[in-house]
Design an enzyme around this catalytic site. Structure first.
Site, mmCIF file in Angstrom:
data_model
loop_
_atom_site.group_PDB
_atom_site.id
_atom_site.type_symbol
_atom_site.label_atom_id
_atom_site.label_comp_id
_atom_site.label_asym_id
_atom_site.label_seq_id
_atom_site.Cartn_x
_atom_site.Cartn_y
_atom_site.Cartn_z
ATOM 1 N N SER A 73 0.795 -1.233 0.000
ATOM 2 C CA SER A 73 0.000 0.000 0.000
ATOM 3 C C SER A 73 0.821 1.274 0.000
ATOM 4 O O SER A 73 0.267 2.360 -0.235
ATOM 5 C CB SER A 73 -0.958 0.017 1.198
ATOM 6 O OG SER A 73 -2.024 -0.882 0.991
ATOM 7 N N LYS A 76 0.546 3.412 -3.031
ATOM 8 C CA LYS A 76 -0.585 4.310 -3.241
ATOM 9 C C LYS A 76 -0.171 5.780 -3.149
ATOM 10 O O LYS A 76 -0.801 6.646 -3.759
ATOM 11 C CB LYS A 76 -1.681 3.992 -2.218
ATOM 12 C CG LYS A 76 -2.249 2.583 -2.365
ATOM 13 C CD LYS A 76 -3.143 2.202 -1.196
ATOM 14 C CE LYS A 76 -3.634 0.759 -1.345
ATOM 15 N NZ LYS A 76 -4.422 0.302 -0.176
ATOM 16 N N TYR A 199 -2.664 -2.084 -10.783
ATOM 17 C CA TYR A 199 -2.826 -1.963 -9.334
ATOM 18 C C TYR A 199 -2.054 -3.059 -8.608
ATOM 19 O O TYR A 199 -1.289 -2.788 -7.669
ATOM 20 C CB TYR A 199 -4.309 -2.023 -8.963
ATOM 21 C CG TYR A 199 -4.538 -2.098 -7.460
ATOM 22 C CD1 TYR A 199 -4.328 -0.985 -6.652
ATOM 23 C CD2 TYR A 199 -4.944 -3.287 -6.858
ATOM 24 C CE1 TYR A 199 -4.516 -1.048 -5.274
ATOM 25 C CE2 TYR A 199 -5.136 -3.365 -5.490
ATOM 26 C CZ TYR A 199 -4.921 -2.250 -4.702
ATOM 27 O OH TYR A 199 -5.098 -2.323 -3.340
ATOM 28 N N TYR A 247 -3.918 2.982 7.845
ATOM 29 C CA TYR A 247 -5.149 2.212 7.976
ATOM 30 C C TYR A 247 -5.977 2.762 9.145
ATOM 31 O O TYR A 247 -6.100 3.969 9.316
ATOM 32 C CB TYR A 247 -4.843 0.720 8.156
ATOM 33 C CG TYR A 247 -3.944 0.150 7.091
ATOM 34 C CD1 TYR A 247 -4.238 0.304 5.743
ATOM 35 C CD2 TYR A 247 -2.780 -0.542 7.434
ATOM 36 C CE1 TYR A 247 -3.407 -0.230 4.761
ATOM 37 C CE2 TYR A 247 -1.946 -1.084 6.459
ATOM 38 C CZ TYR A 247 -2.265 -0.921 5.123
ATOM 39 O OH TYR A 247 -1.445 -1.441 4.163
ATOM 40 N N VAL A 265 1.308 -3.744 4.083
ATOM 41 C CA VAL A 265 1.295 -5.008 4.822
ATOM 42 C C VAL A 265 2.540 -5.852 4.553
ATOM 43 O O VAL A 265 2.724 -6.894 5.170
ATOM 44 C CB VAL A 265 0.017 -5.827 4.525
ATOM 45 C CG1 VAL A 265 -1.210 -5.119 5.047
ATOM 46 C CG2 VAL A 265 -0.094 -6.152 3.042
#
Length: 312
Positions: A73, A76, A199, A247, A265
């Site tokens: 992540s 992103k 992605y 998160y 993660v």
């Protein structure tokens, strides 16, 4: 808080990093590796690496700072950067800027918001951003993929964790469900599978803590000899990292560490001390929110020792 333009004392930083690495080596609780992605679950959770790149260009490392890991992540952040460079405020018509209050892979809130993800750092938000990036192909004056952007920022080749890529390419059913829901509300311009490939690919990019710190340099103050527009972009991305980057643990992280940051993660965290330093940490043991347990502790201790919290 360390002020913009104030030179970091390298010997002090080296001492602080050495101290942090030593403390991580005696902690007995490491967290749990991500068990939902092949290639991550079997990694020893007591491993740790850290790298700090200062605004003056110095690099200080400790532990396994050159061990590559899937950034997941954290990618992103770079996807959002590309989208903002290409489309500016048009991005915010398709994705929000608020913490979600739900897990990063929750589909519930997406239905309530009629296909508009709450922010670009939860999975549906990053999927919508990936859809936007497919429209950059006609622009020749910018990087077109996250991998290209990272290679340009770091100045090195950027690889892919093939095991992670293959696993997520063949599964990822929840992500596809969110992509389909976005498309059903008219918030996905391309076909779902066309969006899922880049992605998944960006999440499987493998960087070391050192490379991650190098990649985040432009977020310190906008880059080398930044324009006002580049400074604004860095400020916008940092603000979202601070409020949405960890998160459901973003508030706790801001309270304890006080730095804009984005986790993945795979055990990595990119943290920014604005105007001062870019920090990459990696330790694959995760806390209950999916953030690196040792990585968070290390950043908390480093920020306190160096006085880098944005809150003073």
């Amino acid at each position: 808080m360390a002020k913009r333009g104030v030179k970091v004392e390298i010997k002090e930083l080296e001492s602080a990093v050495e101290e942090v690495v030593g403390r991580m080596g005696v902690i007995e609780r490491f967290g749990k590796a991500a068990d939902h992605i092949e290639g991550l679950a079997e990694i020893d959770t007591d491993r740790f690496g850290i790298a700090v790149v200062t605004d003056g260009g110095a690099t200080v490392t400790g532990g396994e700072a050159d061990e590559p890991f899937a950034i997941q992540s954290i990618s992103k952040v770079f996807g959002l950067t590309l989208a903002l460079q290409a489309f500016g405020d048009e991005v915010w018509k398709r994705v929000g800027r608020e913490p979600s209050g739900d897990p990063f892979n929750s589909i519930v809130d997406l239905e309530r918001q009629k296909g508009i993800p709450r922010n670009p750092f939860i999975n549906p938000g990053a999927i919508v951003v990936s859809d936007m990036l497919l429209d950059i192909s006609a622009k020749s004056d910018t990087n077109k993929t996250v991998r290209e952007f990272l290679a340009d920022q770091i100045g090195e080749d950027v690889g892919i964790d093939r095991k992670v890529f293959d696993k997520e390419s063949s599964s990822g059913f929840n992500n596809r469900a969110m992509a389909n829901l976005c498309k059903s509300f008219g918030n996905l311009n391309h076909e779902v599978e066309a969006v899922m490939k880049p992605y998944v690919s960006q999440c499987a990019i493998a960087l070391s803590a050192r490379q991650l710190a190098l990649a985040g340099r432009y977020l310190m103050d906008g880059g080398d000899k930044p324009t006002d527009q580049q400074r604004l972009l860095a400020r916008r991305v940092n603000s979202l990292m601070l409020t949405c980057g960890q998160y459901d643990g973003s508030g706790e992280f801001a309270f304890r560490v006080g730095l804009p940051a984005k986790s993945g993660v795979g055990g990595g965290i990119l943290a920014i001390a604005p105007g001062v330093a870019s920090i990459g940490v990696w330790s694959p043991g995760l806390d209950d929110n999916g953030n690196s347990l040792l990585g968070t502790l290390a950043l908390e201790q480093l920020a306190e020792r160096m006085g880098w919290s944005v809150f003073g």
